[in-house]
Write a protein that holds these residues in place. Structure first.
Motif, short mmCIF file in Angstrom:
data_model
loop_
_atom_site.label_atom_id
_atom_site.label_comp_id
_atom_site.label_asym_id
_atom_site.label_seq_id
_atom_site.Cartn_x
_atom_site.Cartn_y
_atom_site.Cartn_z
N VAL A 1 1.01 -1.22 0.01
CA VAL A 1 0.09 0.02 0.11
C VAL A 1 1.05 1.26 0.46
CG1 VAL A 1 -1.37 1.24 1.46
CG2 VAL A 1 -1.67 -1.77 0.99
N PHE A 2 1.07 1.97 -0.93
CA PHE A 2 0.93 3.69 -0.77
C PHE A 2 1.24 4.17 1.04
CE2 PHE A 2 1.60 7.76 -2.72
CZ PHE A 2 3.26 7.95 -2.58
N VAL A 3 1.68 4.53 1.61
CA VAL A 3 1.60 5.61 2.23
C VAL A 3 2.65 6.40 2.24
CG1 VAL A 3 3.01 5.05 4.83
CG2 VAL A 3 1.85 2.95 4.06
N SER A 4 1.73 7.70 2.33
CA SER A 4 2.50 8.48 2.28
C SER A 4 1.64 10.56 3.15
CB SER A 4 2.18 9.66 0.72
OG SER A 4 2.77 10.87 1.03
N ASP A 5 2.27 11.05 2.93
CA ASP A 5 1.82 11.78 3.79
C ASP A 5 1.02 12.07 5.43
OD1 ASP A 5 2.15 13.95 1.00
OD2 ASP A 5 0.11 12.76 0.62
N ILE A 6 1.86 11.92 6.28
CA ILE A 6 1.33 11.19 7.48
C ILE A 6 1.73 12.10 8.84
CG2 ILE A 6 1.58 8.53 9.28
CD1 ILE A 6 -0.28 8.25 7.14
N LEU A 7 1.78 12.57 8.98
CA LEU A 7 2.20 13.42 10.48
C LEU A 7 1.71 12.95 11.82
CD1 LEU A 7 2.76 16.67 11.43
CD2 LEU A 7 0.42 17.16 11.31
N TYR A 8 3.23 13.47 12.50
CA TYR A 8 2.74 12.61 14.14
C TYR A 8 2.87 13.54 15.04
CZ TYR A 8 3.37 7.95 12.14
OH TYR A 8 3.62 6.53 11.32
N SER A 9 2.09 13.77 15.44
CA SER A 9 2.57 15.61 16.25
C SER A 9 2.07 15.52 17.33
CB SER A 9 1.46 16.60 15.45
OG SER A 9 1.87 17.76 15.84
N GLY A 10 2.60 15.86 18.78
CA GLY A 10 1.97 16.13 19.94
C GLY A 10 1.96 14.91 20.44
N ILE A 11 3.31 13.68 20.16
CA ILE A 11 2.77 12.36 21.25
C ILE A 11 3.71 12.39 22.05
CG2 ILE A 11 3.86 10.02 20.52
CD1 ILE A 11 2.77 10.64 17.39
N LYS A 12 4.00 12.24 23.42
CA LYS A 12 4.12 12.09 24.72
C LYS A 12 4.01 10.69 24.88
CE LYS A 12 4.66 17.12 25.01
NZ LYS A 12 5.23 17.22 24.47
N GLY A 13 5.07 10.10 25.64
CA GLY A 13 4.52 8.24 26.56
C GLY A 13 6.12 8.24 26.25
N THR A 14 6.17 7.11 26.42
CA THR A 14 6.98 6.08 26.86
C THR A 14 7.03 4.79 25.94
OG1 THR A 14 6.02 4.63 28.99
CG2 THR A 14 7.06 6.66 29.82
N TYR A 15 8.13 4.09 26.22
CA TYR A 15 8.38 2.73 25.53
C TYR A 15 9.91 2.16 26.23
CZ TYR A 15 12.93 4.49 24.51
OH TYR A 15 13.67 5.15 24.44
N ASP A 16 9.13 0.41 25.81
CA ASP A 16 10.04 -0.58 26.36
C ASP A 16 11.60 -1.07 24.96
OD1 ASP A 16 10.76 -3.15 26.47
OD2 ASP A 16 9.26 -4.05 27.11
N VAL A 17 12.61 -1.00 25.94
CA VAL A 17 13.75 -0.64 25.42
C VAL A 17 13.76 -2.10 24.36
CG1 VAL A 17 14.90 0.94 27.59
CG2 VAL A 17 14.22 -1.42 27.42
N ARG A 18 12.81 -2.95 24.61
CA ARG A 18 13.31 -4.31 24.12
C ARG A 18 12.55 -4.04 22.30
NH1 ARG A 18 9.66 -7.83 27.51
NH2 ARG A 18 8.79 -6.15 28.07
N SER A 19 12.26 -2.47 22.01
CA SER A 19 12.09 -2.22 20.92
C SER A 19 11.63 -0.93 20.35
CB SER A 19 10.40 -2.95 20.66
OG SER A 19 9.23 -2.05 21.08
N PRO A 20 11.71 -0.33 19.37
CA PRO A 20 12.66 1.00 19.24
C PRO A 20 10.96 1.69 18.84
CG PRO A 20 12.88 -0.76 17.19
CD PRO A 20 12.27 -1.42 18.53
#
Length: 107
Positions: A19-38
């Motif tokens: 699928v052609f993926v284009s024009d995606i905006l990631y904005s105002g995202i705050k949080g935590t992540y598990d260090v086992r994955s990016p």
């Protein structure tokens, strides 16, 4: 997360009909992540790369442990509007050559 290689088995091949993926905006995202994955994962198709990905005001910190040095990008084209945490240096600039010569149907 964008993953054009997602499948239920562990041996997924690079997809040529994606699928052609284009024009995606990631904005105002705050949080935590598990260090086992990016904390950010942009795995796009070799034949149909992701384009015009934009990151703005993204702050992802490890829930426990040390911060990852760089998110994962594969054939992902885009830009940073602001600095991100963690820093993202893997996005490619411009438009992929494969898209300059081919016509792509948009919906």
């Amino acid at each position: 997360m964008i993953d054009q290689f997602y499948c239920l088995s562990k041996k997924c091949t690079n997809q040529t009909a994606a699928v052609f993926v284009s024009d995606i905006l990631y904005s105002g995202i705050k949080g935590t992540y598990d260090v086992r994955s990016p904390p950010m994962h942009f795995a796009c198709s070799d034949s149909l790369p992701c384009t015009n990905l934009t990151l703005s005001d993204v702050e992802l910190l490890p829930a426990v442990g040390y911060m990852m040095s760089d998110p994962y990008c594969w054939h992902a084209y885009g830009q940073l509007q602001t600095l991100t945490i963690p820093p993202v240096s893997c996005l490619l600039e411009g438009v992929p050559r494969s898209l300059l010569s081919d016509e792509i149907d948009h919906c």
